[in-house]
Design a protein around this motif. Structure first.
Motif, PDB file in Angstrom:
ATOM      1  N   ARG A   1       0.838  -1.204   0.000  1.00 55.40           N
ATOM      2  CA  ARG A   1       0.000   0.000   0.000  1.00 55.40           C
ATOM      3  C   ARG A   1       0.864   1.240   0.000  1.00 55.40           C
ATOM      4  O   ARG A   1       2.033   1.227   0.384  1.00 55.40           O
ATOM      5  CB  ARG A   1      -0.978  -0.026   1.158  1.00 55.40           C
ATOM      6  CG  ARG A   1      -0.556   0.066   2.625  1.00 55.40           C
ATOM      7  CD  ARG A   1       0.811  -0.052   3.022  1.00 55.40           C
ATOM      8  NE  ARG A   1       1.043   0.053   4.440  1.00 55.40           N
ATOM      9  CZ  ARG A   1       1.750   1.023   5.036  1.00 55.40           C
ATOM     10  NH1 ARG A   1       2.309   1.966   4.328  1.00 55.40           N
ATOM     11  NH2 ARG A   1       1.929   1.021   6.336  1.00 55.40           N
TER      12      ARG A   1
ATOM     13  N   ALA B   1       0.251   4.950   1.761  1.00 62.37           N
ATOM     14  CA  ALA B   1      -0.682   5.425   2.795  1.00 62.37           C
ATOM     15  C   ALA B   1      -0.388   6.873   3.184  1.00 62.37           C
ATOM     16  O   ALA B   1       0.032   7.140   4.308  1.00 62.37           O
ATOM     17  CB  ALA B   1      -0.594   4.501   4.009  1.00 62.37           C
TER      18      ALA B   1
ATOM     19  N   SER C   1      -0.957  10.861   4.224  1.00 63.89           N
ATOM     20  CA  SER C   1      -1.919  11.674   4.966  1.00 63.89           C
ATOM     21  C   SER C   1      -2.248  12.868   4.058  1.00 63.89           C
ATOM     22  O   SER C   1      -1.325  13.574   3.657  1.00 63.89           O
ATOM     23  CB  SER C   1      -1.308  12.178   6.269  1.00 63.89           C
ATOM     24  OG  SER C   1      -0.992  11.084   7.081  1.00 63.89           O
TER      25      SER C   1
ATOM     26  N   GLU D   1      -4.590   8.230   5.230  1.00 63.12           N
ATOM     27  CA  GLU D   1      -4.418   8.259   6.683  1.00 63.12           C
ATOM     28  C   GLU D   1      -4.833   9.649   7.165  1.00 63.12           C
ATOM     29  O   GLU D   1      -4.009  10.537   7.367  1.00 63.12           O
ATOM     30  CB  GLU D   1      -2.981   7.899   7.034  1.00 63.12           C
ATOM     31  CG  GLU D   1      -2.640   6.525   6.456  1.00 63.12           C
ATOM     32  CD  GLU D   1      -1.687   5.699   7.294  1.00 63.12           C
ATOM     33  OE1 GLU D   1      -0.760   6.253   7.860  1.00 63.12           O
ATOM     34  OE2 GLU D   1      -1.894   4.471   7.353  1.00 63.12           O
TER      35      GLU D   1
ATOM     36  N   TYR E   1      -1.799   7.177  14.949  1.00 60.45           N
ATOM     37  CA  TYR E   1      -1.143   6.602  13.775  1.00 60.45           C
ATOM     38  C   TYR E   1      -0.791   5.126  14.011  1.00 60.45           C
ATOM     39  O   TYR E   1      -1.104   4.262  13.188  1.00 60.45           O
ATOM     40  CB  TYR E   1       0.123   7.416  13.427  1.00 60.45           C
ATOM     41  CG  TYR E   1       1.083   6.650  12.556  1.00 60.45           C
ATOM     42  CD1 TYR E   1       0.722   6.276  11.262  1.00 60.45           C
ATOM     43  CD2 TYR E   1       2.325   6.232  13.035  1.00 60.45           C
ATOM     44  CE1 TYR E   1       1.580   5.516  10.464  1.00 60.45           C
ATOM     45  CE2 TYR E   1       3.185   5.489  12.251  1.00 60.45           C
ATOM     46  CZ  TYR E   1       2.808   5.133  10.965  1.00 60.45           C
ATOM     47  OH  TYR E   1       3.643   4.375  10.180  1.00 60.45           O
TER      48      TYR E   1
ATOM     49  N   VAL F   1      -2.617   2.303  11.712  1.00 60.55           N
ATOM     50  CA  VAL F   1      -1.811   1.704  10.639  1.00 60.55           C
ATOM     51  C   VAL F   1      -1.665   0.194  10.867  1.00 60.55           C
ATOM     52  O   VAL F   1      -1.699  -0.599   9.922  1.00 60.55           O
ATOM     53  CB  VAL F   1      -0.435   2.424  10.537  1.00 60.55           C
ATOM     54  CG1 VAL F   1       0.561   1.895  11.537  1.00 60.55           C
ATOM     55  CG2 VAL F   1       0.147   2.328   9.142  1.00 60.55           C
TER      56      VAL F   1
ATOM     57  N   ARG G   1       7.736   1.713   3.068  1.00 62.11           N
ATOM     58  CA  ARG G   1       7.652   3.105   3.546  1.00 62.11           C
ATOM     59  C   ARG G   1       9.053   3.603   3.861  1.00 62.11           C
ATOM     60  O   ARG G   1      10.022   2.836   3.841  1.00 62.11           O
ATOM     61  CB  ARG G   1       6.735   3.195   4.768  1.00 62.11           C
ATOM     62  CG  ARG G   1       7.208   2.410   5.957  1.00 62.11           C
ATOM     63  CD  ARG G   1       6.160   2.441   7.073  1.00 62.11           C
ATOM     64  NE  ARG G   1       6.534   1.568   8.166  1.00 62.11           N
ATOM     65  CZ  ARG G   1       5.682   1.132   9.085  1.00 62.11           C
ATOM     66  NH1 ARG G   1       4.420   1.467   9.037  1.00 62.11           N
ATOM     67  NH2 ARG G   1       6.099   0.342  10.057  1.00 62.11           N
TER      68      ARG G   1
HETATM   69  N1  GLU Z   1       0.703   8.211   6.732  1.00 60.36           N
HETATM   70  C1  GLU Z   1       2.122   8.146   6.872  1.00 60.36           C
HETATM   71  C2  GLU Z   1       2.753   9.340   6.172  1.00 60.36           C
HETATM   72  O1  GLU Z   1       2.115   9.993   5.380  1.00 60.36           O
HETATM   73  C3  GLU Z   1       2.721   6.868   6.281  1.00 60.36           C
HETATM   74  C4  GLU Z   1       2.389   5.710   7.116  1.00 60.36           C
HETATM   75  C5  GLU Z   1       2.983   4.372   6.716  1.00 60.36           C
HETATM   76  O2  GLU Z   1       3.367   4.187   5.549  1.00 60.36           O
HETATM   77  O3  GLU Z   1       3.012   3.513   7.567  1.00 60.36           O
HETATM   78  O4  GLU Z   1       3.899   9.623   6.460  1.00 60.36           O
END
Ligand code: GLU
Length: 288
Positions: free
Chosen positions: A12, A14, A16, A48, A201, A205, A219
């Motif tokens: 994925r 993800a 924000s 997110e 978070y 997550v 990530r």
């Molecule tokens: N939402 C987080 C961000 O934008 C990433 C979270 C993740 O990949 O676990 O930094």
């Protein structure tokens, strides 16, 4: 779970939606997408957006537009965390029923004052650890705070959560590095539900990766440490542990890490300034 070259990757991206994508995001999304594509797996997009005060539909649309411009397609409907607060409440309840949570009424200012006062406050990867003030509140003080409707966060009682766990079994598999031993105690009593949001978070997550069948989390390296907490939550909540691939962060010409504050480095502004897809890929470090 060890590396399986034939595994169909479900991964994925993800973000924000608190801003437009910058090159670091683009790199992360492209790397994740490639893992899924090359294994005939799935690439999922998740928003997110639990911090509703900073998120906006405009940024979500902008992110989708940029991803499409990068040539990335996602397989399932987008999961927005803000639409699943009940899911997070349910797992908080499970942790609460095992007495792993406690309410924390402290303000940031009070925490900092206590850290300064105690002089020898232990530090974790993200700074000073929570000094445990509210863990030791008497039942009547706690009840008075509830009665006064003081806002509170929910913190994990790390000591209780770790009691009875054989830490040598608490590992995760990092692609390229192998098994990583976790040390969640280094983070102290982390917040699992914030004052203004009934989740955090870490909690959201961890649950979402499990619910969405993610078997490889791709990530940035900046979230490597957080994985120790996620691995503990997986254990406490009987959730599967995906593999991880934490990639290096994209830097600018001067070697500084790019962030959302670097307006010039957003994909949107590069597009508007006439950069081609190939040029953006190259700038992000993804293109050859
Ligand atoms: N939402 C987080 C961000 O934008 C990433 C979270 C993740 O990949 O676990 O930094």
């Amino acid at each position: 779970m060890p590396y399986d070259a034939l595994m169909k990757i479900v991964t994925r991206f993800a973000p924000s939606p608190t801003g437009y994508l910058h090159m670091g995001h683009a790199y992360s999304a492209m790397l994740a997408w490639r893992q899924a594509f090359e294994s005939d797996g799935h690439f999922i997009l998740r928003m997110e957006d639990i911090d509703q005060s900073r998120c906006s539909p405009e940024f979500e649309d902008g992110i989708k537009e940029d991803l499409s411009w990068l040539g990335l397609k996602w397989d399932m409907p987008v999961r927005r965390q803000s639409e699943h607060l009940d899911d997070y409440a349910a797992i908080l309840e499970r942790l609460h029923s095992r007495d792993f949570l406690y309410p924390c009424f402290c303000t940031r200012k009070e925490i900092m004052a206590e850290v300064v006062r105690s002089n020898s406050a232990p530090h974790g990867p993200n700074g000073p650890l929570y000094p445990g003030t509210c863990k030791h509140l008497s039942v009547s003080d706690r009840d008075n705070n509830f009665a006064a409707e003081k806002p509170y966060a929910l913190r994990l009682n790390m000591e209780k959560a770790l009691a009875g766990i054989n830490l040598s079994n608490l590992t995760f598999f990092e692609r390229d590095k192998g098994h990583i031993q976790c040390d969640p105690s280094a983070f102290g009593d982390v917040v699992l539900a914030r004052k203004e949001t009934p989740t955090s978070y870490h909690l959201a997550v961890t649950l979402d990766d499990a619910l969405q069948g993610i078997n490889l989390v791709v990530r940035g390296q900046d979230l490597f440490d957080a994985t120790h907490i996620h691995r503990l939550l997986q254990h406490l909540l009987d959730l599967p542990t995906p593999e991880y691939l934490h990639h290096g962060l994209v830097s600018d010409m001067k070697g500084r890490r790019l962030s959302k504050r670097d307006k010039d480095a957003t994909i949107r502004s590069l597009r508007e300034n006439g950069y081609s897809l190939e040029e953006v890929k190259k700038l992000s470090g993804f293109g050859k």
